[in-house]
Design a protein around this motif. Structure first.
Motif, PDB file in Angstrom:
ATOM      1  N   MET A   1       0.843  -1.194   0.000  1.00  0.00           N
ATOM      2  CA  MET A   1       0.000   0.000   0.000  1.00  0.00           C
ATOM      3  C   MET A   1       0.881   1.247   0.000  1.00  0.00           C
ATOM      4  N   LEU A   2       0.493   2.212  -0.853  1.00  0.00           N
ATOM      5  CA  LEU A   2       1.195   3.486  -0.897  1.00  0.00           C
ATOM      6  C   LEU A   2       0.865   4.320   0.338  1.00  0.00           C
ATOM      7  N   ASP A   3       1.794   5.225   0.677  1.00  0.00           N
ATOM      8  CA  ASP A   3       1.476   6.176   1.736  1.00  0.00           C
ATOM      9  C   ASP A   3       0.498   7.233   1.238  1.00  0.00           C
ATOM     10  N   ALA A   4       0.730   7.733   0.021  1.00  0.00           N
ATOM     11  CA  ALA A   4      -0.132   8.804  -0.491  1.00  0.00           C
ATOM     12  C   ALA A   4      -0.276   8.709  -1.999  1.00  0.00           C
ATOM     13  N   VAL A   5      -1.456   9.065  -2.463  1.00  0.00           N
ATOM     14  CA  VAL A   5      -1.753   9.214  -3.885  1.00  0.00           C
ATOM     15  C   VAL A   5      -2.173  10.661  -4.106  1.00  0.00           C
ATOM     16  N   VAL A   6      -1.588  11.303  -5.113  1.00  0.00           N
ATOM     17  CA  VAL A   6      -1.950  12.674  -5.467  1.00  0.00           C
ATOM     18  C   VAL A   6      -2.652  12.642  -6.815  1.00  0.00           C
ATOM     19  N   VAL A   7      -3.770  13.316  -6.926  1.00  0.00           N
ATOM     20  CA  VAL A   7      -4.540  13.378  -8.166  1.00  0.00           C
ATOM     21  C   VAL A   7      -4.474  14.798  -8.707  1.00  0.00           C
ATOM     22  N   GLY A   8      -3.904  14.942  -9.893  1.00  0.00           N
ATOM     23  CA  GLY A   8      -3.758  16.249 -10.515  1.00  0.00           C
ATOM     24  C   GLY A   8      -2.327  16.743 -10.442  1.00  0.00           C
ATOM     25  N   ALA A   9      -1.705  16.943 -11.601  1.00  0.00           N
ATOM     26  CA  ALA A   9      -0.287  17.313 -11.645  1.00  0.00           C
ATOM     27  C   ALA A   9      -0.092  18.765 -12.032  1.00  0.00           C
ATOM     28  N   GLY A  10      -0.922  19.653 -11.461  1.00  0.00           N
ATOM     29  CA  GLY A  10      -0.626  21.068 -11.542  1.00  0.00           C
ATOM     30  C   GLY A  10       0.453  21.428 -10.537  1.00  0.00           C
ATOM     31  N   PRO A  11       0.844  22.698 -10.455  1.00  0.00           N
ATOM     32  CA  PRO A  11       1.914  23.081  -9.522  1.00  0.00           C
ATOM     33  C   PRO A  11       1.639  22.681  -8.079  1.00  0.00           C
ATOM     34  N   ASN A  12       0.389  22.747  -7.644  1.00  0.00           N
ATOM     35  CA  ASN A  12       0.089  22.370  -6.260  1.00  0.00           C
ATOM     36  C   ASN A  12       0.148  20.867  -6.046  1.00  0.00           C
ATOM     37  N   GLY A  13      -0.389  20.098  -6.977  1.00  0.00           N
ATOM     38  CA  GLY A  13      -0.294  18.645  -6.861  1.00  0.00           C
ATOM     39  C   GLY A  13       1.143  18.165  -6.905  1.00  0.00           C
ATOM     40  N   LEU A  14       1.928  18.738  -7.812  1.00  0.00           N
ATOM     41  CA  LEU A  14       3.347  18.374  -7.906  1.00  0.00           C
ATOM     42  C   LEU A  14       4.082  18.737  -6.618  1.00  0.00           C
ATOM     43  N   THR A  15       3.789  19.916  -6.070  1.00  0.00           N
ATOM     44  CA  THR A  15       4.466  20.334  -4.838  1.00  0.00           C
ATOM     45  C   THR A  15       4.082  19.432  -3.679  1.00  0.00           C
ATOM     46  N   ALA A  16       2.801  19.110  -3.553  1.00  0.00           N
ATOM     47  CA  ALA A  16       2.376  18.200  -2.484  1.00  0.00           C
ATOM     48  C   ALA A  16       3.086  16.861  -2.608  1.00  0.00           C
ATOM     49  N   ALA A  17       3.188  16.348  -3.841  1.00  0.00           N
ATOM     50  CA  ALA A  17       3.861  15.065  -4.059  1.00  0.00           C
ATOM     51  C   ALA A  17       5.331  15.142  -3.662  1.00  0.00           C
ATOM     52  N   VAL A  18       6.005  16.227  -4.051  1.00  0.00           N
ATOM     53  CA  VAL A  18       7.418  16.401  -3.700  1.00  0.00           C
ATOM     54  C   VAL A  18       7.590  16.476  -2.188  1.00  0.00           C
ATOM     55  N   GLU A  19       6.770  17.284  -1.524  1.00  0.00           N
ATOM     56  CA  GLU A  19       6.919  17.467  -0.073  1.00  0.00           C
ATOM     57  C   GLU A  19       6.745  16.146   0.678  1.00  0.00           C
ATOM     58  N   LEU A  20       5.814  15.325   0.231  1.00  0.00           N
ATOM     59  CA  LEU A  20       5.611  14.035   0.880  1.00  0.00           C
ATOM     60  C   LEU A  20       6.757  13.073   0.577  1.00  0.00           C
ATOM     61  N   ALA A  21       7.213  13.058  -0.674  1.00  0.00           N
ATOM     62  CA  ALA A  21       8.320  12.163  -1.045  1.00  0.00           C
ATOM     63  C   ALA A  21       9.609  12.572  -0.337  1.00  0.00           C
ATOM     64  N   ARG A  22       9.824  13.869  -0.144  1.00  0.00           N
ATOM     65  CA  ARG A  22      11.033  14.338   0.554  1.00  0.00           C
ATOM     66  C   ARG A  22      11.090  13.830   1.985  1.00  0.00           C
ATOM     67  N   ARG A  23       9.950  13.547   2.537  1.00  0.00           N
ATOM     68  CA  ARG A  23       9.891  13.083   3.922  1.00  0.00           C
ATOM     69  C   ARG A  23       9.815  11.561   4.027  1.00  0.00           C
ATOM     70  N   GLY A  24      10.125  10.900   2.933  1.00  0.00           N
ATOM     71  CA  GLY A  24      10.265   9.453   2.973  1.00  0.00           C
ATOM     72  C   GLY A  24       8.999   8.659   2.729  1.00  0.00           C
ATOM     73  N   PHE A  25       7.900   9.338   2.365  1.00  0.00           N
ATOM     74  CA  PHE A  25       6.659   8.608   2.102  1.00  0.00           C
ATOM     75  C   PHE A  25       6.651   8.098   0.660  1.00  0.00           C
ATOM     76  N   SER A  26       6.004   6.970   0.435  1.00  0.00           N
ATOM     77  CA  SER A  26       5.822   6.451  -0.918  1.00  0.00           C
ATOM     78  C   SER A  26       4.629   7.156  -1.551  1.00  0.00           C
ATOM     79  N   VAL A  27       4.846   7.742  -2.736  1.00  0.00           N
ATOM     80  CA  VAL A  27       3.832   8.597  -3.345  1.00  0.00           C
ATOM     81  C   VAL A  27       3.712   8.280  -4.833  1.00  0.00           C
ATOM     82  N   ALA A  28       2.479   8.235  -5.322  1.00  0.00           N
ATOM     83  CA  ALA A  28       2.197   8.127  -6.759  1.00  0.00           C
ATOM     84  C   ALA A  28       1.310   9.291  -7.166  1.00  0.00           C
ATOM     85  N   LEU A  29       1.565   9.818  -8.357  1.00  0.00           N
ATOM     86  CA  LEU A  29       0.852  10.989  -8.868  1.00  0.00           C
ATOM     87  C   LEU A  29       0.107  10.591 -10.138  1.00  0.00           C
ATOM     88  N   PHE A  30      -1.167  10.975 -10.240  1.00  0.00           N
ATOM     89  CA  PHE A  30      -2.003  10.619 -11.378  1.00  0.00           C
ATOM     90  C   PHE A  30      -2.541  11.880 -12.039  1.00  0.00           C
TER      91      PHE A  30
END
Length: 469
Positions: A1-30
């Motif tokens: 199971m992933l830690d987080a899934v982000v839906v939408g790759a605009g600047p905010n979705g991309l930033t949220a994904a980066v911030e979570l991945a920087r802290r060691g969480f497993s993240v997928a972006l759609f």
């Protein structure tokens, strides 16, 4: 199971994904589109070799964003280019006021009666800009203010309507330029906190300018996506999400979407029915055979140019689009001329040019003639330079980006209490009725713009929840 899934790759979705991945969480972006970017894309909309930004083009908030400044995006190809002037506001007599990097140059362009008033307005905040920007763009309080005294002083100046603040000025030049700054978020000039909007744009210009990204706004999104994948994240494009079951199992789901889309996907029913969408943009991207023939010499060396004869004309245009349900006769326009600083955007000797005015949400008419008549007032002969144009009204904007409901590029009206409390009246704007589902789009604080701070703030809420489990 992933830690987080982000839906939408605009600047905010991309930033949220980066911030979570920087802290060691497993993240997928759609992302539903075939490329990342949302409101930060670059495409050949007119002719081969002409690279246009379908939405955002100049980036005062991006270059000043605390989230972006904490990331090594330059390693991934992001380069900021600065025109000689961040912004110019020409007048019908051929003169112009300017928003320069220098406070003194800006104040001088307003004339002697208002130069001192402008300096007194901005200088108390400018030397504390970095801390103020972090505190202001983290509201509501996702972190304790670093300088609560300056933030409170800024609130006292910024919370009243801009029509109150501009009483400090005696002449029309300063009032008009400031009205144009407020109009960037399509807000009526008399709305709550509109003084803060104008001040933020002015201070951002003095601090770090209003740059463009070399090669186009897609460079910002591509840099964020490349950094995210280097952190171990995965990006899935051409993946439309219609319901939560379309996504893989995860401990948290973060949506860079409109509240309307989130309610539909997550089954939240009428939870966001009170959320209001604002006026639409009517946008034209031009391929030109030469530079825009501005009468005002200052406009020829500015990255962005505001078009509105005076503050009354700007106010009337905003009222028509936001309150009267009609297109303005003389639209206020925001224009960007990337080729002033970036020769890669068009073939040699040619130029790209970006312009829009405001129309009611969902409007179905054609504003092309009105926009070009405005341009001809300040740049006679403009139409003779046009090689091709790509026109996008509300329907086309909404088709390009599902977050732009009815063509609203701010993803929600910036008026009334919704200016500060969006998408609902809540002290926890990134949460939803489902404890594992979050929203991080421009419908959340600090609101519209390419700055990633809505994604950054939402990511804080997500990682706090994940660490509690």
């Amino acid at each position: 199971m992933l830690d987080a899934v982000v839906v939408g790759a605009g600047p905010n979705g991309l930033t949220a994904a980066v911030e979570l991945a920087r802290r060691g969480f497993s993240v997928a972006l759609f992302e539903a589109r075939d490329t990342v970017g949302g409101g930060s894309r670059t495409e050949e909309l007119t002719l081969p070799g002409f690279h246009h930004d379908p939405c955002a083009a100049a980036h005062p908030l991006a270059v000043n964003s605390p989230a972006f400044r904490a990331m090594p995006l330059e390693r991934y190809g992001l380069e900021w280019l600065h025109a000689e002037l961040p912004m110019a506001h020409p007048f019908p007599d051929g003169s112009a006021a300017v928003l320069a990097r220098s406070v003194a140059e800006t104040a001088a362009s307003f004339g002697p009666r208002d130069a001192g008033a402008y300096r007194r307005l901005v200088e108390p905040f400018l030397h504390k800009w970095d801390t103020l920007a972090r505190d202001f763009m983290s509201l509501p309080l996702t972190a304790l203010p670093r300088d609560p005294v300056t933030l409170a002083r800024f609130g006292l100046v910024g919370l009243p309507p801009s029509t109150w603040l501009t009483r400090r000025f005696r002449d029309e030049r300063a009032k008009t330029l400031f009205a144009g700054l407020v109009a960037h978020v399509m807000a009526p000039l008399g709305g709550v906190a509109t003084s803060a909007i104008g001040l933020v744009f002015a201070l951002a210009a003095h601090a770090r300018g209003w740059p463009l990204a070399r090669g186009g706004s897609q460079s910002i999104s591509d840099a964020l996506a490349a950094y995210f994948t280097d952190l171990g994240g995965t990006v899935h494009t051409d993946y439309e999400v219609k319901r939560l079951d379309d996504l893989p199992p995860a401990r948290a789901y973060v949506f860079d979407t409109s509240p309307t889309a989130l309610a539909r996907i997550a089954g939240f029913g009428r939870h966001y029915d009170g959320y209001r969408y604002g006026p639409s943009a009517f946008k034209i991207d031009y391929a030109l055979d030469g530079p825009v023939p501005w009468t005002a010499k200052e406009a020829r060396r500015a990255g962005s140019v505001q078009i509105g004869a005076d503050s009354a004309e700007i106010g009337a245009a905003l009222r028509a689009a936001s309150r009267e349900g009609r297109a303005p006769d003389r639209p206020f326009m925001i224009t960007v001329q990337p080729s002033v600083v970036d020769p890669t955007r068009a073939p040699a000797g040619k130029h790209v040019f970006w312009a829009y005015g405001h129309v009611p949400n969902g409007w179905r008419g054609d504003l092309t003639d009105a926009l070009e008549r405005q341009l001809e007032r300040f740049a006679p002969g403009f139409r003779d330079r046009v090689l091709a144009r790509a026109v996008a009204g509300p329907a086309e904007l909404a088709a390009r980006n599902a977050n732009y409901v009815g063509g609203d590029i701010a993803t929600g009206a910036v008026s009334g209490l919704q200016t500060l409390l969006r998408p609902r009246l809540s002290l926890f704007p990134y949460g939803t009725p489902h404890p594992a589902v979050f929203i991080c789009s421009s419908a959340t604080p600090p609101g519209p713009g390419v700055h990633g701070m809505s994604g950054h703030n939402a990511a804080k809420a997500v990682w706090r929840r994940l660490r509690q489990e």
